[in-house]
Write a protein that holds these residues in place. Sequence first.
Motif, short mmCIF file in Angstrom:
data_model
loop_
_atom_site.label_atom_id
_atom_site.label_comp_id
_atom_site.label_asym_id
_atom_site.label_seq_id
_atom_site.Cartn_x
_atom_site.Cartn_y
_atom_site.Cartn_z
N ALA A 79 0.76 -1.04 0.14
CA ALA A 79 -0.13 -0.01 -0.03
C ALA A 79 0.81 1.22 -0.03
O ALA A 79 0.53 2.43 -0.74
N GLN A 80 2.00 1.27 0.74
CA GLN A 80 2.78 2.36 0.65
C GLN A 80 3.48 2.61 -0.40
O GLN A 80 3.75 3.81 -0.97
N GLN A 81 4.06 1.38 -1.15
CA GLN A 81 4.61 1.63 -2.75
C GLN A 81 3.39 2.07 -3.56
O GLN A 81 3.86 3.13 -4.26
N LEU A 82 2.16 1.58 -3.34
CA LEU A 82 1.18 2.02 -4.45
C LEU A 82 0.85 3.60 -4.40
O LEU A 82 0.71 4.25 -5.20
N ALA A 83 0.94 4.05 -2.99
CA ALA A 83 0.71 5.33 -2.80
C ALA A 83 1.67 6.45 -3.60
O ALA A 83 1.26 7.50 -3.78
N SER A 84 3.06 5.87 -3.47
CA SER A 84 4.10 6.65 -3.85
C SER A 84 4.38 6.40 -5.42
O SER A 84 5.29 7.21 -6.01
N GLN A 103 6.82 0.35 -18.37
CA GLN A 103 6.16 1.69 -17.91
C GLN A 103 5.19 1.11 -16.69
O GLN A 103 4.32 1.85 -16.35
N HIS A 104 5.27 -0.08 -16.23
CA HIS A 104 4.16 -0.70 -15.27
C HIS A 104 5.25 -0.80 -13.72
O HIS A 104 6.28 -1.02 -13.96
N LEU A 105 4.37 -0.83 -12.91
CA LEU A 105 4.82 -1.60 -11.58
C LEU A 105 4.73 -2.82 -11.55
O LEU A 105 3.44 -3.20 -11.75
#
Length: 216
Positions: free
Chosen positions: A47-52, A78-80
Motif C-alpha cells: 500500500a505504501q509503494q502504491l501510494a508513491s 511503464q508498469h509497476l
Amino acid sequence: MQASSRPVISNQQGLHPRLAQTVRRHLEQPCLSPLAAHNRAAWDTLAQQLASDPRPLVLDSFCGTGMSTAQLATAHPQHLVIGIDRSAHRLALHQGEHGQYVLLQAECEPLWRELARAGYRVDFHYLLYPNPWPKARHLQRRVHGHPGFADLLALGGRVELRSNWPLYVEEFGVAMHLAGVRGCVQTVPEAPPLTRFEDKYRASGHTLWRYQGRIR
C-alpha cells in the motif's frame, strides 16, 4: 546437470465433477476471512509503494524466486510489476536488483482481495506454474477452485496462466468461461524460460500449456 521432472500424476482423469458448482459458489459468496499477520505486513508494504508510485500494475502471482518478475519488469517498463510468493525460501534465492519491481512474501489470494477492496485494477496478471494440487480432493486449493478466484476477476486485466498439467489449464479456462471471460488454451511457444520450473519442464520434454484471456 539439471534434474529431470516427472509429468503431473493425478487420480482425476477429466474436469472435476464439482468444478462448476465450486466456481459459482465462490462467485456468489465473497471471501471474508481475516488477514493473517504476515499478509497484513505485506499489504501494508504494498500500500505504501502504491501510494508513491502511480504506474499501472502488473501482477506476477506465485512468482517463486522472482526470476519471472524481473523479466516482466523488463517487458513492461511503464508498469509497476509486483511479484508475490508465500515462500520466503524461494524469494531469498532471487538474483538481481529489484529497484524496478516489488517482491512480497505473502499468500496471493489475500493480497488480491486487498487490492480489489482498495479499488485497484491490473493491466496484466501472470500466474506461472502455480502448484497444481493434482489430487481430486484438493480442488479448492487450485486457483480456480479457491474462494479468491472472485478477487482475481475483480482485478481485471489480461490474464495468463501456465502449467505443465493440461487439465489444470483447461479447468481454469472453464472457470473463466463460467465467469463470463473469453479466452483460449494453447501450448506455450518456444522462448527463453520465464521461470525455473519452465526451464526444468522444457528440459524434461514436457509440453507446456497456457490460458490467455482478458477480463473487462
